[in-house]
Design an enzyme around this catalytic site. Structure first.
Site, PDB file in Angstrom:
ATOM      1  CG  HIS A  38      -5.530  23.354  45.905  1.00 36.20           C
ATOM      2  ND1 HIS A  38      -5.784  23.052  47.280  1.00 36.20           N
ATOM      3  CD2 HIS A  38      -5.132  24.804  45.791  1.00 36.20           C
ATOM      4  CE1 HIS A  38      -5.161  24.186  47.951  1.00 36.20           C
ATOM      5  NE2 HIS A  38      -4.881  25.023  47.302  1.00 36.20           N
ATOM      6  CG  HIS A  90      -1.032  28.214  45.739  1.00 36.14           C
ATOM      7  ND1 HIS A  90      -1.822  29.265  45.466  1.00 36.14           N
ATOM      8  CD2 HIS A  90      -1.524  27.261  46.226  1.00 36.14           C
ATOM      9  CE1 HIS A  90      -2.939  28.895  46.060  1.00 36.14           C
ATOM     10  NE2 HIS A  90      -2.933  27.772  46.496  1.00 36.14           N
ATOM     11  CD  GLU A 150      -2.617  26.092  50.248  1.00 42.08           C
ATOM     12  OE1 GLU A 150      -2.935  26.452  49.232  1.00 42.08           O
ATOM     13  OE2 GLU A 150      -3.582  26.227  51.082  1.00 42.08           O
TER      14      GLU A 150
HETATM   15  C1  LIG Z   1      -5.000  29.494  52.495  1.00 47.33           C
HETATM   16  C2  LIG Z   1      -6.397  29.776  51.720  1.00 47.33           C
HETATM   17  C3  LIG Z   1      -6.231  29.278  49.934  1.00 47.33           C
HETATM   18  C4  LIG Z   1      -6.296  27.865  50.353  1.00 47.33           C
HETATM   19  O1  LIG Z   1      -5.900  27.002  49.283  1.00 47.33           O
HETATM   20  O2  LIG Z   1      -7.001  27.194  51.144  1.00 47.33           O
HETATM   21  C5  LIG Z   1      -5.036  29.999  49.462  1.00 47.33           C
HETATM   22  O3  LIG Z   1      -4.429  29.105  48.818  1.00 47.33           O
HETATM   23  S1  LIG Z   1      -4.905  31.348  49.533  1.00 47.33           S
HETATM   24  C6  LIG Z   1      -3.689  31.991  48.394  1.00 47.33           C
HETATM   25  C7  LIG Z   1      -3.278  33.204  48.679  1.00 47.33           C
HETATM   26  N1  LIG Z   1      -2.551  33.560  49.718  1.00 47.33           N
HETATM   27  C8  LIG Z   1      -1.010  33.459  49.621  1.00 47.33           C
HETATM   28  O4  LIG Z   1      -0.514  33.340  48.393  1.00 47.33           O
HETATM   29  C9  LIG Z   1      -0.187  33.455  50.760  1.00 47.33           C
HETATM   30  C10 LIG Z   1       1.592  33.092  50.421  1.00 47.33           C
HETATM   31  N2  LIG Z   1       2.109  34.179  49.577  1.00 47.33           N
HETATM   32  C11 LIG Z   1       2.636  35.241  50.100  1.00 47.33           C
HETATM   33  O5  LIG Z   1       2.903  35.424  50.983  1.00 47.33           O
HETATM   34  C12 LIG Z   1       2.945  36.340  48.767  1.00 47.33           C
HETATM   35  O6  LIG Z   1       2.178  35.983  47.622  1.00 47.33           O
HETATM   36  C13 LIG Z   1       4.532  36.120  48.219  1.00 47.33           C
HETATM   37  C14 LIG Z   1       5.421  36.193  49.524  1.00 47.33           C
HETATM   38  C15 LIG Z   1       4.869  34.602  47.822  1.00 47.33           C
HETATM   39  C16 LIG Z   1       4.910  36.888  47.123  1.00 47.33           C
HETATM   40  O7  LIG Z   1       4.284  38.176  47.457  1.00 47.33           O
HETATM   41  P1  LIG Z   1       4.650  39.634  46.570  1.00 47.33           P
HETATM   42  O8  LIG Z   1       4.312  38.975  45.151  1.00 47.33           O
HETATM   43  O9  LIG Z   1       3.759  40.745  47.080  1.00 47.33           O
HETATM   44  O10 LIG Z   1       6.210  39.725  46.689  1.00 47.33           O
HETATM   45  P2  LIG Z   1       7.310  39.881  46.022  1.00 47.33           P
HETATM   46  O11 LIG Z   1       6.806  40.850  44.705  1.00 47.33           O
HETATM   47  O12 LIG Z   1       8.295  40.339  46.630  1.00 47.33           O
HETATM   48  O13 LIG Z   1       7.561  38.458  45.408  1.00 47.33           O
HETATM   49  C17 LIG Z   1       8.841  37.793  45.653  1.00 47.33           C
HETATM   50  C18 LIG Z   1       9.242  36.995  44.230  1.00 47.33           C
HETATM   51  O14 LIG Z   1       8.408  35.881  44.250  1.00 47.33           O
HETATM   52  C19 LIG Z   1       7.862  35.936  43.038  1.00 47.33           C
HETATM   53  N3  LIG Z   1       6.429  35.421  43.127  1.00 47.33           N
HETATM   54  C20 LIG Z   1       5.232  36.087  43.770  1.00 47.33           C
HETATM   55  N4  LIG Z   1       4.367  35.236  43.986  1.00 47.33           N
HETATM   56  C21 LIG Z   1       4.661  34.212  43.097  1.00 47.33           C
HETATM   57  C22 LIG Z   1       4.186  33.006  42.788  1.00 47.33           C
HETATM   58  N5  LIG Z   1       2.726  32.656  43.160  1.00 47.33           N
HETATM   59  N6  LIG Z   1       4.572  31.973  42.011  1.00 47.33           N
HETATM   60  C23 LIG Z   1       6.167  32.305  41.454  1.00 47.33           C
HETATM   61  N7  LIG Z   1       6.708  33.413  42.112  1.00 47.33           N
HETATM   62  C24 LIG Z   1       6.078  34.189  42.734  1.00 47.33           C
HETATM   63  C25 LIG Z   1       7.750  37.326  42.767  1.00 47.33           C
HETATM   64  O15 LIG Z   1       7.759  37.597  41.190  1.00 47.33           O
HETATM   65  C26 LIG Z   1       9.095  38.162  43.156  1.00 47.33           C
HETATM   66  O16 LIG Z   1      10.304  37.422  42.172  1.00 47.33           O
HETATM   67  P3  LIG Z   1      11.345  38.511  41.605  1.00 47.33           P
HETATM   68  O17 LIG Z   1      12.056  37.539  40.628  1.00 47.33           O
HETATM   69  O18 LIG Z   1      11.799  38.922  42.947  1.00 47.33           O
HETATM   70  O19 LIG Z   1      10.599  39.460  40.960  1.00 47.33           O
HETATM   71 CO   LIG Z   2      -4.433  27.219  48.001  1.00 49.24          CO
END
Ligand SMILES: CC[C@H](C(=O)O)C(=O)SCCNC(=O)CCNC(=O)[C@H](O)C(C)(C)COP(=O)(O)OP(=O)(O)OC[C@H]1O[C@@H](n2cnc3c(N)ncnc32)[C@H](O)[C@@H]1OP(=O)(O)O
Ligand SMILES: [Co+2]
Length: 134
Positions: A7, A79, A130
């Site tokens: 997805h 993602h 993912e």
């Molecule tokens: C599993 C159930 C379901 C499924 O399909 O079955 C799902 O998919 S659930 C989806 C939701 N769960 C997750 O996304 C878990 C993994 N994600 C994480 O742990 C956080 O979202 C993380 C660590 C990727 C980012 O967290 P956060 O935004 O709070 O942290 P930062 O602000 O420090 O981000 C670090 C840096 O990454 C950039 N960032 C954040 N999210 C994304 C993204 N989706 N795509 C691209 N880049 C992303 C963010 O802008 C920061 O960049 P910087 O240049 O340092 O500002």
């Molecule tokens: Co997902």
């Protein structure tokens, strides 16, 4: 290592509005909402002939997508989920190559009831990846 695209996920501020848009405006089949408190999101899946679109909105105070939506208030591509045959082997190979596996590093059960892991977006060209074991 990578199999099919399972997805592509879009984070949205209003899951009901996004569901109506895909169902009514785009004429797509959309699943019922699934609340996933252990993941901090509520999701629906848009069923397509060759893959799915996951629409997700924050659930609870500590949603991992809250900061993303703060930066992208209208929503945005969040993602991409690739299928893998052996998620632990994939994890170990990627981690040994220096990729950051998010969370505890242990797979959690995803929306499809299968083990999933996430890889840091900064390690993959700004894209949150993912992996889902099928
Ligand atoms: C599993 C159930 C379901 C499924 O399909 O079955 C799902 O998919 S659930 C989806 C939701 N769960 C997750 O996304 C878990 C993994 N994600 C994480 O742990 C956080 O979202 C993380 C660590 C990727 C980012 O967290 P956060 O935004 O709070 O942290 P930062 O602000 O420090 O981000 C670090 C840096 O990454 C950039 N960032 C954040 N999210 C994304 C993204 N989706 N795509 C691209 N880049 C992303 C963010 O802008 C920061 O960049 P910087 O240049 O340092 O500002
Ligand atoms: Co997902």
């Amino acid at each position: 290592m990578l199999g099919r695209v399972n997805h592509v996920a879009i984070a949205v501020p209003d899951l009901g509005a996004a569901t109506a848009s895909y169902r009514d405006t785009l004429g797509a089949r959309v699943s019922e909402p699934q609340s996933l408190p252990e993941h901090g999101v509520t999701v629906v899946f848009v069923e397509l002939p060759n893959t799915k679109i996951e629409l997700l909105e924050p659930l609870g105070a500590d949603s991992p997508i809250a900061a993303f939506l703060a930066k992208n208030p209208a929503g945005g591509m969040h993602h991409i989920c690739y299928e893998v045959e052996d998620i632990l082997a994939a994890r170990d190979k990627l981690a040994s190559g220096g990729a950051r596996v998010l969370g505890s590093g242990e797979p959690k059960t995803g929306a499809h009831g299968k083990p999933v892991l996430f890889l840091h977006p900064k390690d993959f060209h700004g894209t949150l990846i993912e992996l889902e074991q099928v």
